[in-house]
Write a protein that holds these residues in place. Structure first.
Motif, PDB file in Angstrom:
ATOM      1  N   CYS A  76      31.600  56.404  48.876  1.00 45.77           N
ATOM      2  CA  CYS A  76      30.861  57.512  49.505  1.00 45.77           C
ATOM      3  C   CYS A  76      30.452  57.173  50.939  1.00 45.77           C
ATOM      4  O   CYS A  76      30.494  58.041  51.822  1.00 45.77           O
ATOM      5  CB  CYS A  76      29.622  57.848  48.686  1.00 45.77           C
ATOM      6  N   GLU A  77      30.047  55.943  51.164  1.00 46.02           N
ATOM      7  CA  GLU A  77      29.579  55.560  52.494  1.00 46.02           C
ATOM      8  C   GLU A  77      30.685  55.714  53.536  1.00 46.02           C
ATOM      9  O   GLU A  77      30.413  55.934  54.715  1.00 46.02           O
ATOM     10  CB  GLU A  77      29.088  54.108  52.478  1.00 46.02           C
ATOM     11  N   GLN A  78      31.924  55.556  53.111  1.00 44.87           N
ATOM     12  CA  GLN A  78      33.052  55.708  54.031  1.00 44.87           C
ATOM     13  C   GLN A  78      33.548  57.158  54.054  1.00 44.87           C
ATOM     14  O   GLN A  78      33.974  57.662  55.094  1.00 44.87           O
ATOM     15  CB  GLN A  78      34.165  54.741  53.621  1.00 44.87           C
ATOM     16  N   TYR A  79      33.475  57.799  52.931  1.00 48.51           N
ATOM     17  CA  TYR A  79      33.965  59.176  52.771  1.00 48.51           C
ATOM     18  C   TYR A  79      33.128  60.173  53.568  1.00 48.51           C
ATOM     19  O   TYR A  79      33.668  61.052  54.253  1.00 48.51           O
ATOM     20  CB  TYR A  79      33.928  59.519  51.285  1.00 48.51           C
ATOM     21  N   PHE A  80      31.799  60.056  53.507  1.00 51.11           N
ATOM     22  CA  PHE A  80      30.910  61.020  54.173  1.00 51.11           C
ATOM     23  C   PHE A  80      30.757  60.693  55.655  1.00 51.11           C
ATOM     24  O   PHE A  80      29.683  60.353  56.140  1.00 51.11           O
ATOM     25  CB  PHE A  80      29.549  61.076  53.473  1.00 51.11           C
ATOM     26  N   SER A  81      31.858  60.780  56.359  1.00 45.25           N
ATOM     27  CA  SER A  81      31.882  60.626  57.812  1.00 45.25           C
ATOM     28  C   SER A  81      33.173  61.256  58.308  1.00 45.25           C
ATOM     29  O   SER A  81      34.188  61.239  57.612  1.00 45.25           O
ATOM     30  CB  SER A  81      31.825  59.142  58.214  1.00 45.25           C
ATOM     31  N   GLY A  82      33.104  61.812  59.503  1.00 46.25           N
ATOM     32  CA  GLY A  82      34.292  62.409  60.082  1.00 46.25           C
ATOM     33  C   GLY A  82      34.560  63.811  59.561  1.00 46.25           C
ATOM     34  O   GLY A  82      34.086  64.206  58.485  1.00 46.25           O
ATOM     35  N   THR A  83      35.322  64.569  60.351  1.00 46.11           N
ATOM     36  CA  THR A  83      35.650  65.952  59.970  1.00 46.11           C
ATOM     37  C   THR A  83      37.155  66.227  60.021  1.00 46.11           C
ATOM     38  O   THR A  83      37.582  67.341  59.746  1.00 46.11           O
ATOM     39  CB  THR A  83      34.946  66.946  60.916  1.00 46.11           C
TER      40      THR A  83
END
Length: 388
Positions: A204-211
């Motif tokens: 999650c910490e890596q997933y919830f970044s960027g668009t």
């Protein structure tokens, strides 16, 4: 995929129920003086210690030991290991245990030949090693951290109430890691499920970044779905080898730097959880579970589209006739239900935190950028209050 990056992971993995046999071949690549590092003694009860000692003796290694590495390795313990390594002129460090033992071994490896104080140099100043590094190998007995295939090393300083991680470069990553899922089957339930959530939160910490439309996100979604599926099987039958082996493999790929590529990443849940751990010495995965939902619900409006994707792609939430906010919240509720199903700690009160500690926790929380919202101190305080 946005941005430019390089990717190299030098750690060699041996996976499966016969993987320990490869230790003999690996030991030929290193000197004769080995520092064996392990935790509280469970490896002596389950026989792993005897197996490893036999291989070391047959490989004609001189063995020094550091035992009693705790779940949150302390600065004092780091100094102890460094002194033992220096006194025995260690050529190689072999870590046998979970992520904390692997973390600790890497911290010792960069400190043995360092003339400066490792806490100041690596953890407060964030510098990289400028000295000789003692090579490390790992034999994993608990899954969760991914420390067996990354350069991370977290150390706790009780005096200053700080728990800080340093992610070293590829030269500090383990030279090899042995992953036998059988070694994880004897874990107590509490430690097992804490590890499950540590894996989930790493992703999650890596997933919830960027668009952007990022391949790393598709890999992350597959890893999360695999973890959710296998965790439910393991809850019913902890000795299910297939489920536990899948979880072990997922844990490694969750934090071996692969799914971070092309991402800014958001590590605030870890910063919040590590502050709790510095005050309470609570199990790492449980500190994450206790703060994560309050954090994600707080930042959800700032990264709404990704939370909608999380709900639909990972938790199979039906979006028909619902607003984005409703879909996103339903996804977080689905995760909350899964967390309760596992029996995770859902608030920091149960870890020993009270309202009088909130200001101190905020002071111990490092603020990261890269996510959808860079937190202010008052927001950190509110998230901790929402986590009570």
């Amino acid at each position: 995929m946005l941005g430019n990056f390089e990717y190299c992971n030098p750690t060699k993995l041996y996976f499966g129920d016969e993987s320990l046999k490869y230790l003999r071949d690996e030991l030929k690549n290193y000197g004769s003086r080995v520092l064996l590092v392990y935790g509280g003694g469970s490896i002596k009860k389950n026989g792993i210690y005897d197996e490893v000692i036999q291989i070391l003796n047959e490989s004609h290694k001189e063995i020094a030991e550091v035992s009693g590495v705790m779940p949150n390795p302390t600065l004092e313990k780091l100094y102890e290991g460094v002194n033992i390594a220096r006194d025995n002129e260690i050529d190689f460090i072999l870590a046998v245990g979970g992520g904390s033992v692997c973390d600790y071994a890497k911290a010792v490896s960069v400190s043995v030949h360092c003339d400066e104080d490792p806490w100041q140099k690596y953890y407060l100043q964030g510098e990289e090693p400028t000295c000789k590094i003692v090579p490390v190998g790992c034999i994993l007995t608990m899954v969760g951290t991914g420390s067996e295939m990354n350069g991370g090393a977290v150390i706790t300083n009780h005096e200053t109430k700080l728990k800080i991680g340093h992610v070293f470069g590829e030269e500090v990553m383990p030279k090899f890691s042995i992953l036998n899922p059988q070694y994880t089957l004897t874990l107590p339930h509490y430690q097992m499920v804490a590890g499950f959530y540590d894996i989930m939160n790493h992703i999650c910490e890596q997933y919830f970044s960027g668009t952007d439309d990022n391949t790393s996100d598709y890999i992350s979604e597959g890893l999360m779905k695999s973890l959710i599926h296998s965790s439910r099987i393991a809850m019913k039958n902890p000795n299910d080898y297939e489920a536990r082996s899948n979880i072990m493999w997922t844990a490694t790929w969750a934090l071996n730097t692969l799914v971070a590529k092309g991402k800014t990443t958001d590590w605030m849940v870890h910063m919040l959880g590590q502050a709790v751990g510095a005050y309470t010495d609570a199990t790492h995965g449980m500190t994450l579970s206790a703060v994560s939902l309050a954090y994600y619900r707080y930042i959800m409006p700032y990264g709404l589209d990704k939370f909608v994707r999380f709900a639909t792609h990972v938790w199979d939430i039906n979006p028909n006739g619902k607003t984005k906010e409703d879909i996103a919240l339903e996804g977080l509720s689905a995760m909350e239900n899964w967390m309760k199903e596992l029996g995770l700690v859902m608030n920091i009160t149960d870890l020993g935190v009270n309202e009088n500690m909130i200001e101190g926790l905020a002071d111990s929380t490092l603020i990261m950028n890269g996510g959808y919202k860079v937190l202010e101190r008052d927001e950190i305080i509110q998230i901790f209050k929402d986590s009570l």
